[in-house]
Design a protein around this motif. Sequence first.
Motif, PDB file in Angstrom:
ATOM      1  N   VAL A   1      -3.924   9.954   2.381  1.00  0.00           N
ATOM      2  CA  VAL A   1      -4.111   9.741   3.828  1.00  0.00           C
ATOM      3  C   VAL A   1      -5.413   8.964   4.076  1.00  0.00           C
ATOM      4  CG1 VAL A   1      -4.606  10.944   6.002  1.00  0.00           C
ATOM      5  CG2 VAL A   1      -2.723  11.714   4.535  1.00  0.00           C
ATOM      6  N   LYS A   2      -6.471   9.353   3.358  1.00  0.00           N
ATOM      7  CA  LYS A   2      -7.768   8.683   3.516  1.00  0.00           C
ATOM      8  C   LYS A   2      -7.660   7.220   3.095  1.00  0.00           C
ATOM      9  CE  LYS A   2     -12.525   8.940   1.899  1.00  0.00           C
ATOM     10  NZ  LYS A   2     -13.463   9.613   1.000  1.00  0.00           N
ATOM     11  N   THR A   3      -6.946   7.000   1.953  1.00  0.00           N
ATOM     12  CA  THR A   3      -6.789   5.629   1.469  1.00  0.00           C
ATOM     13  C   THR A   3      -5.987   4.801   2.461  1.00  0.00           C
ATOM     14  OG1 THR A   3      -6.862   6.418  -0.808  1.00  0.00           O
ATOM     15  CG2 THR A   3      -5.927   4.239  -0.463  1.00  0.00           C
TER      16      THR A   3
ATOM     17  N   GLU B   1      -3.094  25.882  -8.798  1.00  0.00           N
ATOM     18  CA  GLU B   1      -3.907  24.704  -9.098  1.00  0.00           C
ATOM     19  C   GLU B   1      -3.122  23.428  -8.794  1.00  0.00           C
ATOM     20  OE1 GLU B   1      -6.297  22.753 -12.869  1.00  0.00           O
ATOM     21  OE2 GLU B   1      -5.655  24.840 -12.976  1.00  0.00           O
ATOM     22  N   VAL B   2      -1.820  23.436  -9.140  1.00  0.00           N
ATOM     23  CA  VAL B   2      -0.978  22.269  -8.862  1.00  0.00           C
ATOM     24  C   VAL B   2      -0.898  22.045  -7.352  1.00  0.00           C
ATOM     25  CG1 VAL B   2       1.425  21.460  -8.890  1.00  0.00           C
ATOM     26  CG2 VAL B   2       0.385  22.350 -10.977  1.00  0.00           C
ATOM     27  N   ARG B   3      -0.701  23.134  -6.600  1.00  0.00           N
ATOM     28  CA  ARG B   3      -0.640  22.990  -5.130  1.00  0.00           C
ATOM     29  C   ARG B   3      -1.964  22.440  -4.585  1.00  0.00           C
ATOM     30  NH1 ARG B   3       2.283  27.823  -5.680  1.00  0.00           N
ATOM     31  NH2 ARG B   3       0.437  29.088  -5.268  1.00  0.00           N
ATOM     32  N   ALA B   4      -3.079  22.924  -5.130  1.00  0.00           N
ATOM     33  CA  ALA B   4      -4.391  22.444  -4.673  1.00  0.00           C
ATOM     34  C   ALA B   4      -4.548  20.961  -5.000  1.00  0.00           C
ATOM     35  CB  ALA B   4      -5.506  23.266  -5.313  1.00  0.00           C
ATOM     36  N   LEU B   5      -4.128  20.568  -6.223  1.00  0.00           N
ATOM     37  CA  LEU B   5      -4.230  19.153  -6.608  1.00  0.00           C
ATOM     38  C   LEU B   5      -3.319  18.285  -5.742  1.00  0.00           C
ATOM     39  CD1 LEU B   5      -4.390  19.436 -10.492  1.00  0.00           C
ATOM     40  CD2 LEU B   5      -6.232  18.714  -8.958  1.00  0.00           C
ATOM     41  N   GLU B   6      -2.113  18.791  -5.455  1.00  0.00           N
ATOM     42  CA  GLU B   6      -1.200  18.038  -4.592  1.00  0.00           C
ATOM     43  C   GLU B   6      -1.794  17.856  -3.208  1.00  0.00           C
ATOM     44  OE1 GLU B   6       2.419  20.325  -4.833  1.00  0.00           O
ATOM     45  OE2 GLU B   6       3.159  19.201  -6.572  1.00  0.00           O
ATOM     46  N   ALA B   7      -2.393  18.927  -2.679  1.00  0.00           N
ATOM     47  CA  ALA B   7      -3.029  18.840  -1.352  1.00  0.00           C
ATOM     48  C   ALA B   7      -4.183  17.843  -1.392  1.00  0.00           C
ATOM     49  CB  ALA B   7      -3.520  20.217  -0.908  1.00  0.00           C
ATOM     50  N   GLN B   8      -4.966  17.881  -2.464  1.00  0.00           N
ATOM     51  CA  GLN B   8      -6.105  16.951  -2.602  1.00  0.00           C
ATOM     52  C   GLN B   8      -5.585  15.514  -2.701  1.00  0.00           C
ATOM     53  OE1 GLN B   8      -8.556  17.825  -5.985  1.00  0.00           O
ATOM     54  NE2 GLN B   8     -10.059  16.267  -5.500  1.00  0.00           N
ATOM     55  N   MET B   9      -4.495  15.321  -3.488  1.00  0.00           N
ATOM     56  CA  MET B   9      -3.932  13.978  -3.624  1.00  0.00           C
ATOM     57  C   MET B   9      -3.409  13.474  -2.286  1.00  0.00           C
ATOM     58  SD  MET B   9      -1.971  14.325  -7.317  1.00  0.00           S
ATOM     59  CE  MET B   9      -0.807  13.074  -6.917  1.00  0.00           C
TER      60      MET B   9
ATOM     61  N   GLU C   1      -5.755   5.281   5.643  1.00  0.00           N
ATOM     62  CA  GLU C   1      -6.612   5.034   6.812  1.00  0.00           C
ATOM     63  C   GLU C   1      -7.601   3.907   6.525  1.00  0.00           C
ATOM     64  OE1 GLU C   1      -8.444   8.786   7.707  1.00  0.00           O
ATOM     65  OE2 GLU C   1      -6.652   9.574   8.709  1.00  0.00           O
ATOM     66  N   GLU C   2      -8.195   3.909   5.308  1.00  0.00           N
ATOM     67  CA  GLU C   2      -9.140   2.856   4.939  1.00  0.00           C
ATOM     68  C   GLU C   2      -8.442   1.501   4.913  1.00  0.00           C
ATOM     69  OE1 GLU C   2     -10.836   4.097   1.210  1.00  0.00           O
ATOM     70  OE2 GLU C   2     -12.206   5.521   2.156  1.00  0.00           O
ATOM     71  N   ILE C   3      -7.185   1.485   4.341  1.00  0.00           N
ATOM     72  CA  ILE C   3      -6.432   0.229   4.294  1.00  0.00           C
ATOM     73  C   ILE C   3      -6.124  -0.239   5.717  1.00  0.00           C
ATOM     74  CG2 ILE C   3      -4.192  -0.762   3.681  1.00  0.00           C
ATOM     75  CD1 ILE C   3      -4.328   0.939   1.104  1.00  0.00           C
ATOM     76  N   ALA C   4      -5.714   0.702   6.579  1.00  0.00           N
ATOM     77  CA  ALA C   4      -5.413   0.349   7.977  1.00  0.00           C
ATOM     78  C   ALA C   4      -6.672  -0.191   8.655  1.00  0.00           C
ATOM     79  CB  ALA C   4      -4.862   1.558   8.713  1.00  0.00           C
ATOM     80  N   ASP C   5      -7.834   0.428   8.400  1.00  0.00           N
ATOM     81  CA  ASP C   5      -9.097  -0.052   8.985  1.00  0.00           C
ATOM     82  C   ASP C   5      -9.416  -1.454   8.459  1.00  0.00           C
ATOM     83  OD1 ASP C   5      -9.359   2.296  10.393  1.00  0.00           O
ATOM     84  OD2 ASP C   5     -10.856   3.185   9.023  1.00  0.00           O
ATOM     85  N   MET C   6      -9.189  -1.656   7.150  1.00  0.00           N
ATOM     86  CA  MET C   6      -9.478  -2.966   6.559  1.00  0.00           C
ATOM     87  C   MET C   6      -8.560  -4.042   7.151  1.00  0.00           C
ATOM     88  SD  MET C   6     -10.029  -1.793   2.610  1.00  0.00           S
ATOM     89  CE  MET C   6     -10.526  -3.314   1.867  1.00  0.00           C
ATOM     90  N   ILE C   7      -7.272  -3.677   7.331  1.00  0.00           N
ATOM     91  CA  ILE C   7      -6.331  -4.633   7.913  1.00  0.00           C
ATOM     92  C   ILE C   7      -6.731  -4.943   9.361  1.00  0.00           C
ATOM     93  CG2 ILE C   7      -3.942  -4.910   8.721  1.00  0.00           C
ATOM     94  CD1 ILE C   7      -3.077  -3.439   6.146  1.00  0.00           C
ATOM     95  N   ALA C   8      -7.130  -3.920  10.097  1.00  0.00           N
ATOM     96  CA  ALA C   8      -7.560  -4.133  11.489  1.00  0.00           C
ATOM     97  C   ALA C   8      -8.808  -5.010  11.523  1.00  0.00           C
ATOM     98  CB  ALA C   8      -7.813  -2.786  12.156  1.00  0.00           C
ATOM     99  N   GLU C   9      -9.739  -4.771  10.618  1.00  0.00           N
ATOM    100  CA  GLU C   9     -10.971  -5.572  10.546  1.00  0.00           C
ATOM    101  C   GLU C   9     -10.632  -7.017  10.186  1.00  0.00           C
ATOM    102  OE1 GLU C   9     -14.983  -6.589  10.669  1.00  0.00           O
ATOM    103  OE2 GLU C   9     -13.972  -4.815  11.448  1.00  0.00           O
TER     104      GLU C   9
END
Length: 172
Positions: free
Chosen positions: A137-139, A124-132, A141-149
């Motif tokens: 990574v998603k966050t 479960e810890v490994r799954a949570l770490e992978a999810q985090m 990417e969103e920040i990079a997209d926001m900075i580019a915008e």
Amino acid sequence: QEITDGKAKTARLQQAIKDLQETMVLQRQVLEEASKHEEAVNQLDETAKEVKANQVKTSEIEQKTEEDERSLFRLEEKLFHMRKQSKMKMDAVQDRLDIAKEQLLIVEKERREGMARVEAGESEVRALEAQMKAEQVKTEEEIADMIAEYKRLEDAFFKRNEKRMMAVEASI
């Protein structure tokens, strides 16, 4: 008649001696099995010496034989009780051993269950770490997209602002 009586007495005496010797052999065997009873063995040896030395004293030998038979009976009773006590002790030890085995099985089962819970928790810890990590990574990417915008909007703003400034300068 006296000769006949003498022969009969001699035969009885020899039979008695033979019977006593057979009895002594049996007593030795019993006493060897009950080795804790050394005193009885010593009495038997003493009796054997007395029988050989005093073959003429038939009445003393018969009396000693009766005593030895009583002693043998007491030894057999004692041996019976010792075996009974030994069996009871062995049964008690076997019961304790069975209980210990059952407790060991319970402990082993609990250990296996604990290990399974630990493995499930680790999974479960490994799954949570992978999810985090995926969320991070998603966050990012969103920040990079926001900075580019933001940079695109900033460039557009500066270009418009520059055009306006040129228009204001041209109108002055």
